[in-house]
Design an enzyme around this catalytic site. Structure first.
Site, short mmCIF file in Angstrom:
data_model
loop_
_atom_site.label_atom_id
_atom_site.label_comp_id
_atom_site.label_asym_id
_atom_site.label_seq_id
_atom_site.Cartn_x
_atom_site.Cartn_y
_atom_site.Cartn_z
N HIS A 61 2.37 16.96 -1.72
CA HIS A 61 2.85 15.69 -2.15
C HIS A 61 1.79 14.73 -1.36
CE1 HIS A 61 6.05 12.57 -3.14
NE2 HIS A 61 5.08 12.12 -3.13
N HIS A 116 -2.67 7.54 -5.73
CA HIS A 116 -1.50 6.69 -5.30
C HIS A 116 -1.43 7.10 -3.60
CE1 HIS A 116 2.63 5.42 -4.44
NE2 HIS A 116 2.70 6.51 -3.85
N GLU A 117 -1.90 8.57 -3.49
CA GLU A 117 -1.57 8.89 -2.12
C GLU A 117 -2.71 8.42 -1.02
OE1 GLU A 117 1.00 10.93 -0.69
OE2 GLU A 117 1.66 10.21 -2.72
N LYS A 120 -2.12 4.45 -0.89
CA LYS A 120 -0.85 3.80 -0.06
C LYS A 120 -0.87 4.52 1.27
CE LYS A 120 4.36 4.29 0.21
NZ LYS A 120 5.32 4.70 -0.45
N HIS A 121 -1.46 5.77 1.54
CA HIS A 121 -1.41 6.53 2.82
C HIS A 121 -2.74 6.64 3.40
CE1 HIS A 121 2.82 7.19 2.18
NE2 HIS A 121 2.53 7.84 1.08
#
Length: 248
Positions: A61, A116-117, A120-121
């Protein structure tokens, strides 16, 4: 002699200052993996139109920076957003190990998840990783830790059976030395089932560490380990399922 000592001290002071400036300003990482069967078997999930032969495994994930107070940084740098050209040599591995199985969209679109990963991170950990090393580190730990094999060796198999939550944690702890966090979702009958593992790493993502807090979410003392579906869904079936799912 005194002059040499002073110069040496100034050099050491400079190195310490430089090191402190580049040190991560977060405390640790969650490295999160999910079980695709728990999405296919959930009330809100759907499966992609084609199930790959290599898909019966936990999927990455992401790698998420965390603070010890239970919060986390997010979307830290809008000037350095996801650029797939920077990870072109990793894509074939990522497609096998980091596929999106209807968590956000169905049919699946891995690029949306990777984007997205990072946005965001990844943008919050640039003191540790650039684009390439962020994704490469995820793949490195995936190569190092085969979660499905670890569970199978302890007799914990994706067969729709129910296993003790502590039994599952201890199987992973025996290998990495620390218990993971476990997140559950529900199948269509309301049974709690294994969905995601949260494994803690130090703030340089070098070593496994004890989780400062364990994100056990919505699990029962015994949880289901759902089968991975054998059926290959048609595009029309997937689109029909998607139309009935409320996405966030």
């Amino acid at each position: 002699m005194r002059g040499i000592i002073i110069v040496s001290f100034l050099i050491l002071q400079s190195l310490v200052a430089s090191s402190s400036q580049s040190a991560p300003d977060f405390n640790f990482f969650y490295w999160v993996n999910y079980w695709p069967g728990a999405i296919c078997d959930s009330q809100k999930g759907c499966c992609p139109p084609t199930i790959r032969d290599t898909a019966s495994d936990f999927m990455i994930h992401g790698l998420w920076p965390q603070f010890i107070n239970g919060t986390w940084p997010a979307f830290c740098d809008q000037t350095n957003l996801f650029d797939i050209s920077k990870i072109s040599d990793l894509i074939s591995k990522m497609e096998r190990k980091w596929a999106e199985w209807g968590v956000w969209t169905c049919p699946s679109n891995e690029t949306n998840l990777w984007e997205h990963e990072w946005n965001k991170h990844g943008t919050c950990v640039q003191s540790v990783f650039d684009h390439h090393s962020y994704f490469q580190t995820n793949l490195k730990f995936k190569q190092k830790l085969n979660l499905l094999n670890i569970l199978k060796q302890k007799g914990i198999k994706p067969n729709d059976g129910f296993y003790g939550l502590d039994e599952i944690k201890n199987a992973i702890k025996c290998v990495i030395g620390f218990a993971p966090g476990i997140e559950c979702n529900e199948d269509v009958k309301g049974n709690k089932q294994l969905f995601q593992f949260y494994i803690c790493l130090d703030n340089y993502a070098k070593e496994f560490v004890e989780c400062p807090y364990v994100p056990d979410k919505s699990c029962a003392s015994k949880i289901k380990f759902p089968k991975f579906p054998k059926k290959r869904f048609s595009l029309s079936e997937s689109l029909s399922a998607m139309s009935s799912v409320s996405t966030t």
